[in-house]
Enzyme design. Sequence first.
Site, PDB file in Angstrom:
ATOM      1  N   SER A  98     -12.044   5.937  11.310  1.00 16.08           N
ATOM      2  CA  SER A  98     -12.400   7.418   9.835  1.00 16.08           C
ATOM      3  C   SER A  98     -13.322   6.588   9.397  1.00 16.08           C
ATOM      4  CB  SER A  98     -10.721   6.810   8.888  1.00 16.08           C
ATOM      5  OG  SER A  98     -10.294   7.056   9.645  1.00 16.08           O
ATOM      6  N   GLU A 119       6.465   9.028   4.621  1.00 16.35           N
ATOM      7  CA  GLU A 119       6.382   9.953   5.550  1.00 16.35           C
ATOM      8  C   GLU A 119       6.078  10.305   6.950  1.00 16.35           C
ATOM      9  OE1 GLU A 119       5.519  13.216   1.941  1.00 16.35           O
ATOM     10  OE2 GLU A 119       3.839  12.879   2.781  1.00 16.35           O
ATOM     11  N   CYS A 143      -1.534   3.102  -0.377  1.00 15.33           N
ATOM     12  CA  CYS A 143      -2.284   2.305   0.740  1.00 15.33           C
ATOM     13  C   CYS A 143      -3.074   2.227  -0.245  1.00 15.33           C
ATOM     14  CB  CYS A 143      -2.757   3.654   1.254  1.00 15.33           C
ATOM     15  SG  CYS A 143      -4.863   3.221   2.021  1.00 15.33           S
ATOM     16  N   CYS A 185      -9.696   6.279  -0.159  1.00 17.24           N
ATOM     17  CA  CYS A 185     -10.922   6.917   0.388  1.00 17.24           C
ATOM     18  C   CYS A 185     -10.596   7.541  -0.435  1.00 17.24           C
ATOM     19  CB  CYS A 185     -10.254   7.318   1.722  1.00 17.24           C
ATOM     20  SG  CYS A 185     -10.464   6.425   2.401  1.00 17.24           S
TER      21      CYS A 185
END
Length: 419
Positions: free
Chosen positions: A271, A131, A151, A155
């Site tokens: 992050s 995406e 991924c 997280c």
Amino acid sequence: MAVSLDIAHNSADPAAVSAVKSTPAIPRIVEDKPSLIGLNREELGKALATAGVPERQIRMRVNQMWHWLYVRGVSDFSKMSNVSKDLRTKLEFAFTIGRPEIVTEQISVDGTRKWLFRFPSRGAGKPVEVETVYIPEEDRGTLCISSQVGCTLTCTFCHTGTQMLVRNLTAEEVLAQLMLAKDLLNDFPDADAPEGGLGASTSNRRRITNLVMMGMGEPLYNFENVKKALLIASDGDGLSLSKRRITLSTSGVTPGIARTGDEIGCMLAISLHAVTDELRNTLVPINKKYNLETLLDACRNYPGVSNAKRITFEYVMLKDVNDSLQDAKKLVKLLAGIPAKINLLPFNPWPGSPYECSDWEQIERFADVVNAAGYASPIRTPRGRDIFAACGQLKSTSERLRKTEREALEKAQAEGKAQ
């Protein structure tokens, strides 16, 4: 070959992606041919040599190809008008410069666009999908691109983390997201406005001004391919995006941080999301390997960091988890001595997520503490939430589509048997 484009307007339900609209012919990647997209100049020269270009012409032909690919944005060799027909035929026979397939496009009420792009397998398993998101604003247009299919970081606040890693994207596949987005947004000079696209621009202003590696995946776990793609994107004789307008976001793969500054030279975003190792171990599990002290030391030593080139720290606001005023005060102390900007991100919910977004008033109180300490701490307005295009919401739509369709089919079959 015309590309069919499924378009859903203002819908968070992937099953609503049904209306079919035709775009102009955008040649697709030819699966059994190597691509010239994503090659650096040296690699491009070697590729042209294999197609029979004489050694004395290589440098000139490389510059010629570079212009056609990255300034004019052509995806069809036949449009290279100053290249001989004989060479165009050889190149067409040996290589591809096509684009990935556009599976779906969704358009948010706020103008954000999310595309699902499909890349061929190239003989290595199944085709893969990623995406890519475009966020238009008054003074800029930001493209958020992916570096991996899925991924590994898990997280807990991130939807992408619920999708297992399939593989790294190649430099071609990273760069092709930018190339096709520019096609669809009519962002290459002298290009015809695509039907169903945003139309011809009335000015010379770029539509894509900023590039962020904040899509699916951890860029620093795919460093070499990301590096190659970003160096091509920032090349002054081609796509020419300023390195100050390219941001790589990492969850904290500290060994790659210094390399990013030295070898890519782009802006850095971290992050962060927590001010203690205990909480960050849960929210961002890679913290168990590279803790806050290690991460922040790498940030303090980031090549070129200064008040003019600050590091952005991203902090998602989770209700009753990390949003207290005590957290805000700890955040300020934690970042002391680092030229920093702190982006406060209202949590973007997704089906099954275990968190809630902090109350807006609490986010503002949190921002006041950070601002009072001298840090810029803008509250990022959520964009594209209704189409799951906001931060932390990306996941290969095709998985959801197939699941939705399968459940609908099973329900229909069950109802048929009941009758």
